[in-house]
Design a protein around this motif. Structure first.
Motif, PDB file in Angstrom:
ATOM      1  N   GLY A  83      81.907  17.078  70.303  1.00 52.03           N
ATOM      2  CA  GLY A  83      80.741  16.359  70.819  1.00 52.03           C
ATOM      3  C   GLY A  83      80.064  17.065  71.971  1.00 52.03           C
ATOM      4  N   GLU A  84      80.846  17.587  72.902  1.00 55.48           N
ATOM      5  CA  GLU A  84      80.260  18.274  74.059  1.00 55.48           C
ATOM      6  C   GLU A  84      79.490  19.519  73.641  1.00 55.48           C
ATOM      7  OE1 GLU A  84      79.866  17.545  77.279  1.00 55.48           O
ATOM      8  OE2 GLU A  84      80.615  15.582  76.671  1.00 55.48           O
ATOM      9  N   ALA A  85      80.071  20.293  72.729  1.00 55.85           N
ATOM     10  CA  ALA A  85      79.388  21.498  72.260  1.00 55.85           C
ATOM     11  C   ALA A  85      78.088  21.132  71.558  1.00 55.85           C
ATOM     12  CB  ALA A  85      80.286  22.289  71.319  1.00 55.85           C
ATOM     13  N   LEU A  86      78.127  20.078  70.756  1.00 58.68           N
ATOM     14  CA  LEU A  86      76.912  19.651  70.056  1.00 58.68           C
ATOM     15  C   LEU A  86      75.883  19.084  71.023  1.00 58.68           C
ATOM     16  CD1 LEU A  86      78.311  18.133  66.763  1.00 58.68           C
ATOM     17  CD2 LEU A  86      77.001  20.226  67.057  1.00 58.68           C
ATOM     18  N   ARG A  87      76.334  18.373  72.045  1.00 61.94           N
ATOM     19  CA  ARG A  87      75.386  17.858  73.035  1.00 61.94           C
ATOM     20  C   ARG A  87      74.667  19.009  73.748  1.00 61.94           C
ATOM     21  NH1 ARG A  87      79.691  14.191  73.883  1.00 61.94           N
ATOM     22  NH2 ARG A  87      79.150  12.140  73.089  1.00 61.94           N
ATOM     23  N   ALA A  88      75.422  20.061  74.071  1.00 65.65           N
ATOM     24  CA  ALA A  88      74.810  21.224  74.703  1.00 65.65           C
ATOM     25  C   ALA A  88      73.802  21.871  73.759  1.00 65.65           C
ATOM     26  CB  ALA A  88      75.878  22.232  75.109  1.00 65.65           C
ATOM     27  N   GLU A  89      74.159  21.937  72.482  1.00 68.61           N
ATOM     28  CA  GLU A  89      73.245  22.514  71.493  1.00 68.61           C
ATOM     29  C   GLU A  89      71.985  21.662  71.354  1.00 68.61           C
ATOM     30  OE1 GLU A  89      73.289  24.022  66.845  1.00 68.61           O
ATOM     31  OE2 GLU A  89      75.169  23.465  67.820  1.00 68.61           O
ATOM     32  N   VAL A  90      72.166  20.357  71.388  1.00 70.90           N
ATOM     33  CA  VAL A  90      71.020  19.450  71.301  1.00 70.90           C
ATOM     34  C   VAL A  90      70.099  19.656  72.498  1.00 70.90           C
ATOM     35  CG1 VAL A  90      70.334  17.020  71.453  1.00 70.90           C
ATOM     36  CG2 VAL A  90      72.116  17.709  69.849  1.00 70.90           C
ATOM     37  N   GLU A  91      70.680  19.802  73.668  1.00 68.05           N
ATOM     38  CA  GLU A  91      69.850  20.039  74.857  1.00 68.05           C
ATOM     39  C   GLU A  91      69.091  21.353  74.743  1.00 68.05           C
ATOM     40  OE1 GLU A  91      69.049  17.981  77.276  1.00 68.05           O
ATOM     41  OE2 GLU A  91      70.216  16.513  76.139  1.00 68.05           O
ATOM     42  N   GLU A  92      69.746  22.372  74.192  1.00 67.88           N
ATOM     43  CA  GLU A  92      69.068  23.654  73.988  1.00 67.88           C
ATOM     44  C   GLU A  92      67.916  23.506  73.001  1.00 67.88           C
ATOM     45  OE1 GLU A  92      69.950  28.066  72.141  1.00 67.88           O
ATOM     46  OE2 GLU A  92      71.644  26.821  72.732  1.00 67.88           O
ATOM     47  N   ILE A  93      68.130  22.762  71.943  1.00 70.59           N
ATOM     48  CA  ILE A  93      67.072  22.533  70.945  1.00 70.59           C
ATOM     49  C   ILE A  93      65.924  21.753  71.575  1.00 70.59           C
ATOM     50  CG2 ILE A  93      66.511  21.322  68.800  1.00 70.59           C
ATOM     51  CD1 ILE A  93      69.307  22.115  67.804  1.00 70.59           C
ATOM     52  N   ARG A  94      66.257  20.779  72.410  1.00 70.96           N
ATOM     53  CA  ARG A  94      65.204  20.020  73.089  1.00 70.96           C
ATOM     54  C   ARG A  94      64.383  20.921  74.006  1.00 70.96           C
ATOM     55  NH1 ARG A  94      68.745  14.685  74.300  1.00 70.96           N
ATOM     56  NH2 ARG A  94      68.312  13.651  72.312  1.00 70.96           N
ATOM     57  N   ALA A  95      65.044  21.827  74.703  1.00 72.50           N
ATOM     58  CA  ALA A  95      64.322  22.752  75.578  1.00 72.50           C
ATOM     59  C   ALA A  95      63.397  23.647  74.758  1.00 72.50           C
ATOM     60  CB  ALA A  95      65.312  23.600  76.373  1.00 72.50           C
ATOM     61  N   ARG A  96      63.883  24.106  73.609  1.00 73.63           N
ATOM     62  CA  ARG A  96      63.038  24.923  72.735  1.00 73.63           C
ATOM     63  C   ARG A  96      61.845  24.132  72.229  1.00 73.63           C
ATOM     64  NH1 ARG A  96      67.319  28.093  68.827  1.00 73.63           N
ATOM     65  NH2 ARG A  96      68.353  29.277  70.467  1.00 73.63           N
ATOM     66  N   LYS A 139      75.477  11.871  64.966  1.00 74.69           N
ATOM     67  CA  LYS A 139      76.837  12.301  64.645  1.00 74.69           C
ATOM     68  C   LYS A 139      77.672  12.505  65.895  1.00 74.69           C
ATOM     69  CE  LYS A 139      76.234  14.184  60.097  1.00 74.69           C
ATOM     70  NZ  LYS A 139      76.603  15.239  59.187  1.00 74.69           N
ATOM     71  N   SER A 140      77.083  13.076  66.939  1.00 72.39           N
ATOM     72  CA  SER A 140      77.857  13.344  68.151  1.00 72.39           C
ATOM     73  C   SER A 140      78.198  12.047  68.885  1.00 72.39           C
ATOM     74  CB  SER A 140      77.116  14.303  69.063  1.00 72.39           C
ATOM     75  OG  SER A 140      75.954  13.706  69.574  1.00 72.39           O
ATOM     76  N   ALA A 141      77.407  11.008  68.699  1.00 71.13           N
ATOM     77  CA  ALA A 141      77.657   9.750  69.384  1.00 71.13           C
ATOM     78  C   ALA A 141      78.912   9.054  68.867  1.00 71.13           C
ATOM     79  CB  ALA A 141      76.455   8.832  69.239  1.00 71.13           C
ATOM     80  N   GLY A 142      79.256   9.251  67.605  1.00 67.45           N
ATOM     81  CA  GLY A 142      80.355   8.474  67.051  1.00 67.45           C
ATOM     82  C   GLY A 142      81.605   9.221  66.662  1.00 67.45           C
ATOM     83  N   GLU A 143      81.508  10.180  65.820  1.00 66.74           N
ATOM     84  CA  GLU A 143      82.690  10.658  65.111  1.00 66.74           C
ATOM     85  C   GLU A 143      83.122  12.087  65.412  1.00 66.74           C
ATOM     86  OE1 GLU A 143      80.473  12.013  61.041  1.00 66.74           O
ATOM     87  OE2 GLU A 143      80.705   9.874  61.426  1.00 66.74           O
TER      88      GLU A 143
END
Length: 93
Positions: free
Chosen positions: A42-55, A33-37
């Motif tokens: 998008g930036e906030a979601l990318r940061a959240e994704v990185e946080e989830i990846r770290a977890r 979703k963050s890649a397209g629309e």
């Protein structure tokens, strides 16, 4: 065998094993979703994704440590049971 230790360890292992695929699916969905629309969000979601990846990486570490603890517990149980058997079979006992 110490049931008070085994049950929580088994519960944590089960939670890790069952929770990881769900977290990975959520991360993939957010990535798509963050890649397209999403535009500005998008930036906030990318940061959240990185946080989830770290977890997720931290959970992988916990799962590895839990597996190591289970192996050590099994080894300790075997050593203790061997010692008990030797004490029972000792001459003059």
């Amino acid at each position: 065998m110490n049931v008070d230790l085994i049950i929580p360890l088994a519960g944590m292992a089960t939670a890790c094993v069952l929770g990881l695929p769900v977290i990975r699916a959520v991360v993939r969905l957010i990535d798509r979703k963050s890649a397209g629309e999403l535009g500005d969000q998008g930036e906030a979601l990318r940061a959240e994704v990185e946080e989830i990846r770290a977890r997720l990486e931290a959970q992988e570490e916990v799962r590895h440590r839990l597996a190591e603890l289970e192996e050590r517990l099994d080894f300790t149980e075997r050593v203790l049971s061997q010692q008990r058997d030797r004490d029972r079979l000792a001459p003059g006992a």
